[in-house]
Design a protein around this motif. Sequence first.
Motif, PDB file in Angstrom:
ATOM      1  N   ASP A 139       0.787  -1.177   0.023  1.00  0.00           N
ATOM      2  CA  ASP A 139       0.028  -0.032  -0.202  1.00  0.00           C
ATOM      3  C   ASP A 139       1.085   1.172  -0.114  1.00  0.00           C
ATOM      4  O   ASP A 139       0.787   2.320  -0.474  1.00  0.00           O
ATOM      5  N   CYS A 140       1.985   1.343   0.908  1.00  0.00           N
ATOM      6  CA  CYS A 140       2.991   2.206   0.924  1.00  0.00           C
ATOM      7  C   CYS A 140       3.477   2.579  -0.499  1.00  0.00           C
ATOM      8  O   CYS A 140       3.643   3.701  -1.175  1.00  0.00           O
ATOM      9  N   ALA A 141       3.783   1.577  -1.257  1.00  0.00           N
ATOM     10  CA  ALA A 141       4.253   1.647  -2.433  1.00  0.00           C
ATOM     11  C   ALA A 141       3.666   2.338  -3.488  1.00  0.00           C
ATOM     12  O   ALA A 141       3.592   2.903  -4.211  1.00  0.00           O
ATOM     13  N   ARG A 142       2.258   1.863  -3.383  1.00  0.00           N
ATOM     14  CA  ARG A 142       1.350   2.481  -4.253  1.00  0.00           C
ATOM     15  C   ARG A 142       0.908   3.937  -3.934  1.00  0.00           C
ATOM     16  O   ARG A 142       0.824   4.665  -5.014  1.00  0.00           O
ATOM     17  N   ALA A 143       1.007   4.316  -2.867  1.00  0.00           N
ATOM     18  CA  ALA A 143       1.030   5.639  -2.385  1.00  0.00           C
ATOM     19  C   ALA A 143       2.011   6.606  -2.820  1.00  0.00           C
ATOM     20  O   ALA A 143       1.963   7.693  -3.086  1.00  0.00           O
ATOM     21  N   VAL A 144       3.455   5.840  -2.716  1.00  0.00           N
ATOM     22  CA  VAL A 144       4.500   6.724  -3.305  1.00  0.00           C
ATOM     23  C   VAL A 144       4.306   7.110  -4.767  1.00  0.00           C
ATOM     24  O   VAL A 144       4.521   8.057  -5.143  1.00  0.00           O
ATOM     25  N   ALA A 145       3.867   5.838  -5.359  1.00  0.00           N
ATOM     26  CA  ALA A 145       3.743   6.061  -6.869  1.00  0.00           C
ATOM     27  C   ALA A 145       2.439   7.142  -7.163  1.00  0.00           C
ATOM     28  O   ALA A 145       2.671   7.867  -8.394  1.00  0.00           O
ATOM     29  N   SER A 146       1.793   7.551  -6.370  1.00  0.00           N
ATOM     30  CA  SER A 146       0.735   8.436  -6.388  1.00  0.00           C
ATOM     31  C   SER A 146       1.139  10.126  -5.993  1.00  0.00           C
ATOM     32  O   SER A 146       0.396  10.613  -6.251  1.00  0.00           O
ATOM     33  N   GLY A 147       2.201   9.685  -5.314  1.00  0.00           N
ATOM     34  CA  GLY A 147       2.762  11.303  -4.672  1.00  0.00           C
ATOM     35  C   GLY A 147       2.484  11.614  -3.523  1.00  0.00           C
ATOM     36  O   GLY A 147       2.707  12.726  -3.102  1.00  0.00           O
ATOM     37  N   ASP A 148       1.912  10.647  -2.505  1.00  0.00           N
ATOM     38  CA  ASP A 148       1.574  10.788  -1.112  1.00  0.00           C
ATOM     39  C   ASP A 148       2.752  11.304  -0.555  1.00  0.00           C
ATOM     40  O   ASP A 148       3.836  10.455  -0.451  1.00  0.00           O
ATOM     41  N   PRO A 149       2.953  12.588   0.164  1.00  0.00           N
ATOM     42  CA  PRO A 149       4.103  12.941   0.803  1.00  0.00           C
ATOM     43  C   PRO A 149       4.552  12.331   2.076  1.00  0.00           C
ATOM     44  O   PRO A 149       5.358  11.894   2.315  1.00  0.00           O
ATOM     45  N   ALA A 176       3.799   9.010   2.211  1.00  0.00           N
ATOM     46  CA  ALA A 176       4.195   7.737   1.809  1.00  0.00           C
ATOM     47  C   ALA A 176       5.649   7.868   1.221  1.00  0.00           C
ATOM     48  O   ALA A 176       6.561   7.049   1.383  1.00  0.00           O
ATOM     49  N   VAL A 177       6.007   8.969   0.651  1.00  0.00           N
ATOM     50  CA  VAL A 177       7.290   9.294  -0.005  1.00  0.00           C
ATOM     51  C   VAL A 177       8.439   9.276   1.369  1.00  0.00           C
ATOM     52  O   VAL A 177       9.534   8.878   1.402  1.00  0.00           O
ATOM     53  N   ARG A 178       7.713  10.077   2.489  1.00  0.00           N
ATOM     54  CA  ARG A 178       8.896  10.153   3.645  1.00  0.00           C
ATOM     55  C   ARG A 178       9.025   8.775   4.187  1.00  0.00           C
ATOM     56  O   ARG A 178      10.458   8.271   4.409  1.00  0.00           O
ATOM     57  N   VAL A 179       7.966   8.160   4.371  1.00  0.00           N
ATOM     58  CA  VAL A 179       8.533   6.490   4.809  1.00  0.00           C
ATOM     59  C   VAL A 179       9.427   5.695   4.102  1.00  0.00           C
ATOM     60  O   VAL A 179      10.078   5.080   4.500  1.00  0.00           O
ATOM     61  N   TRP A 180       8.944   5.818   2.632  1.00  0.00           N
ATOM     62  CA  TRP A 180       9.525   5.086   1.717  1.00  0.00           C
ATOM     63  C   TRP A 180      11.010   5.519   1.714  1.00  0.00           C
ATOM     64  O   TRP A 180      12.014   4.864   1.612  1.00  0.00           O
ATOM     65  N   SER A 181      11.304   6.889   1.820  1.00  0.00           N
ATOM     66  CA  SER A 181      12.766   7.406   1.470  1.00  0.00           C
ATOM     67  C   SER A 181      13.347   7.032   2.762  1.00  0.00           C
ATOM     68  O   SER A 181      14.615   6.858   2.720  1.00  0.00           O
ATOM     69  N   GLU A 182      12.992   7.002   3.965  1.00  0.00           N
ATOM     70  CA  GLU A 182      13.545   6.559   5.080  1.00  0.00           C
ATOM     71  C   GLU A 182      13.983   5.075   5.092  1.00  0.00           C
ATOM     72  O   GLU A 182      15.186   4.806   5.516  1.00  0.00           O
TER      73      GLU A 182
END
Length: 314
Positions: free
Chosen positions: A210-220, A222-228
Motif C-alpha cells: 500500500d505504501c509503494a502504491r501511495a508513493v507512486a501516486s505522490g503521497d508525501p 508515503a514518500v517520507r516513509v519510503w525514503s527513510e
Amino acid sequence: MRHVIALDVGGTGMKAALAGPNGELLHRARRATGRERGPDAVVDGILDFAAELQAYGEQHFGEPADAAGVAVPGIVDDTNGVATYAANLGWRDVPLRDLMTKRLGGIPVALGHDVRTGGLAEGRIGAGRGADRFLFVPLGTGIAGAIGIDGRVEAGAHGFAGEIGHIVVRHDGTPCPCGQRGCLERYASAAAVSEAWAAACGDPGADAADCARAVASGDPNAVRVWSEAVDALADGLVTALTLLDPRTLIIGGGLAEAGETLFSPLRDAVRRRVTFQKLPTIVPAALGDTAGCLGAGLLAWDLLNHSDRMEEPT
C-alpha cells in the motif's frame, strides 16, 4: 527419468517439487507446516510430505528419487544436517537430514538454510547467473543475505554468514529482537515499512505494498516513509558491498515487488554513498517463490555430483 526431491520449508507453509537434472521443476506441491500442532508435528509433516513426493516420483517417472534437498529457516548446521533453531517452527537441534534419510530409504539428503538455498538458485540460474560474486538480499519479514562465490554460497564458520539484516544502521535506534538497536531490518524490511506506513496513514491494516502504491501516486507521507527505508537499506548495502565487493547485488522478497518504485531510488542512494568501492549491478530477483525449491534441488544434485566425483577411480 532421474529426479530429486526438493523441499522449501517456511514458517507457515511448505513448497515442494521434484526437480530434474537441469534444475527443471517436474512436479510441484504445497502444504501447511501445521506449526500450531507443535514442533514434533512439523517434523512429522515434513517427513510425510517428502515420502509422498518420493512415491509420486516412482509412480510417474518410473524410478525413485536419487536424492533430496531441504531448505529450512532459522539457524542451520548444514555440515551435520541439523536444524539447530527456528523460532517460527519452535524446534531446536532437529537431526533432520538423518530423519529424512531414514524415512526415504537411505537416499542422500542435503540440508540448507532457506535464504542461502534461495540465493544459490538466484546465483546459478536466476538474476545472478554468470556472476562469479553476488549478494542476494531478500526483503521480507526480516532481512537476510546469501553470499555467492563461484557458484556456491558461503555459510561462514558458524552458519551465520550473510545476516545483513543485523548490521546496525541507526545507532541507538529501534530495539531489535536480536538484542541490538538500530538493525537494518527494523527500518527496511517489508514488515518494518508496513508498520511505519500503517502508523503514518492511520490504517492498522495498511502494508508495504500500500505504501509503494501511495508513493507512486505522490503521497508525501508515503514518500517520507519510503525514503527513510531506502536510505537505511542503502546504508546497510554499502557496508556489505564494502566488505564483500559483489559483482551483482540481487534484491528480492516482498519489498522488491514494488519494482522501480524501489530500485530507482535505491540505485541512486547506493551510488551517492560509494567512494572508492566498485558499484555492483543492482537487479531484482528473478525466481520469485520458486527460488527455495530450485535451490533445494540444486543442493541435492550437488550432493550426488560430489559423491560421483569421490567414487571416480584415481
